[in-house]
Design a protein around this motif. Structure first.
Motif, PDB file in Angstrom:
ATOM      1  N   LYS A 192       1.467  -1.529   0.073  1.00 39.25           N
ATOM      2  CA  LYS A 192      -0.008  -0.395   0.116  1.00 39.25           C
ATOM      3  C   LYS A 192       0.873   1.091  -0.028  1.00 39.25           C
ATOM      4  O   LYS A 192       2.270   1.021   0.580  1.00 39.25           O
ATOM      5  CB  LYS A 192      -0.655   0.243   1.247  1.00 39.25           C
ATOM      6  CG  LYS A 192      -2.050   0.812   1.103  1.00 39.25           C
ATOM      7  CD  LYS A 192      -2.678   0.741   2.460  1.00 39.25           C
ATOM      8  CE  LYS A 192      -3.822   1.655   2.158  1.00 39.25           C
ATOM      9  NZ  LYS A 192      -4.207   1.808   3.186  1.00 39.25           N
ATOM     10  N   SER A 193       0.294   1.998  -0.287  1.00 44.76           N
ATOM     11  CA  SER A 193       1.644   3.918  -1.026  1.00 44.76           C
ATOM     12  C   SER A 193       0.140   4.443  -0.450  1.00 44.76           C
ATOM     13  O   SER A 193      -0.980   4.324   0.411  1.00 44.76           O
ATOM     14  CB  SER A 193       1.249   4.001  -1.751  1.00 44.76           C
ATOM     15  OG  SER A 193       0.525   4.081  -2.954  1.00 44.76           O
ATOM     16  N   ASP A 194       0.858   5.540  -0.347  1.00 45.13           N
ATOM     17  CA  ASP A 194      -0.423   6.806   0.548  1.00 45.13           C
ATOM     18  C   ASP A 194      -0.910   7.406  -0.651  1.00 45.13           C
ATOM     19  O   ASP A 194      -1.392   8.529  -0.352  1.00 45.13           O
ATOM     20  CB  ASP A 194       0.400   8.320   0.833  1.00 45.13           C
ATOM     21  CG  ASP A 194       1.157   7.218   2.537  1.00 45.13           C
ATOM     22  OD1 ASP A 194       0.809   6.704   3.313  1.00 45.13           O
ATOM     23  OD2 ASP A 194       2.327   7.608   2.285  1.00 45.13           O
ATOM     24  N   ARG A 249      -3.057   7.929  -4.396  1.00 48.55           N
ATOM     25  CA  ARG A 249      -4.527   7.319  -4.890  1.00 48.55           C
ATOM     26  C   ARG A 249      -4.418   5.949  -5.781  1.00 48.55           C
ATOM     27  O   ARG A 249      -3.741   6.137  -6.123  1.00 48.55           O
ATOM     28  CB  ARG A 249      -5.879   8.175  -5.102  1.00 48.55           C
ATOM     29  CG  ARG A 249      -6.202   9.102  -4.626  1.00 48.55           C
ATOM     30  CD  ARG A 249      -6.488  10.352  -5.354  1.00 48.55           C
ATOM     31  NE  ARG A 249      -6.125  10.355  -6.827  1.00 48.55           N
ATOM     32  CZ  ARG A 249      -6.679  11.356  -7.907  1.00 48.55           C
ATOM     33  NH1 ARG A 249      -7.763  11.681  -8.055  1.00 48.55           N
ATOM     34  NH2 ARG A 249      -5.633  11.652  -8.001  1.00 48.55           N
ATOM     35  N   ASP A 259      -1.503   5.474  -8.018  1.00 50.99           N
ATOM     36  CA  ASP A 259      -0.674   4.149  -8.891  1.00 50.99           C
ATOM     37  C   ASP A 259      -0.480   3.087  -9.575  1.00 50.99           C
ATOM     38  O   ASP A 259       0.448   3.104 -10.416  1.00 50.99           O
ATOM     39  CB  ASP A 259      -0.680   3.774  -7.176  1.00 50.99           C
ATOM     40  CG  ASP A 259      -0.166   4.090  -5.851  1.00 50.99           C
ATOM     41  OD1 ASP A 259       0.913   5.020  -6.136  1.00 50.99           O
ATOM     42  OD2 ASP A 259      -0.936   3.899  -5.110  1.00 50.99           O
TER      43      ASP A 259
END
Length: 91
Positions: free
Chosen positions: A49-51, A53, A57
């Motif tokens: 997961k990233s920060d 949207r 991504d």
């Protein structure tokens, strides 16, 4: 005993948050797209997961790898309109 259990849980790899199926096999088994490290094997690529949207991504991924057949977020497929928007940024 509790310390050993906590250490094992922290050392366990996280389940992938993103899953992508590129239209063509990527040249590398590991790549960085945007702020994510992707691992690819067979016909799929996976990342944590990233920060960002999900569609952003996805766009970073397709700029590096090319079009995708599918892109999933936490096990749910990206909606068709967002997948189209993502693939519009493909290299």
């Amino acid at each position: 005993m509790l310390t050993a259990v906590v250490a094992l849980l922290l050392a366990a790899p996280q389940a992938p948050y993103y899953a992508a199926e590129p239209a063509a096999a990527p040249a590398k088994s590991q790549l960085v797209a945007g702020e994510l490290l992707w691992r690819c094997a067979g016909d799929g690529c996976f990342a944590g997961k990233s920060d960002g949207r999900p569609v952003v991504d996805c766009q970073a991924f397709v700029r590096t790898v090319g079009r995708v057949k599918s892109f999933a977020v936490a096990g749910a497929p990206l909606p068709a309109d967002q997948l189209e928007k993502c693939n519009a940024r493909a290299r």
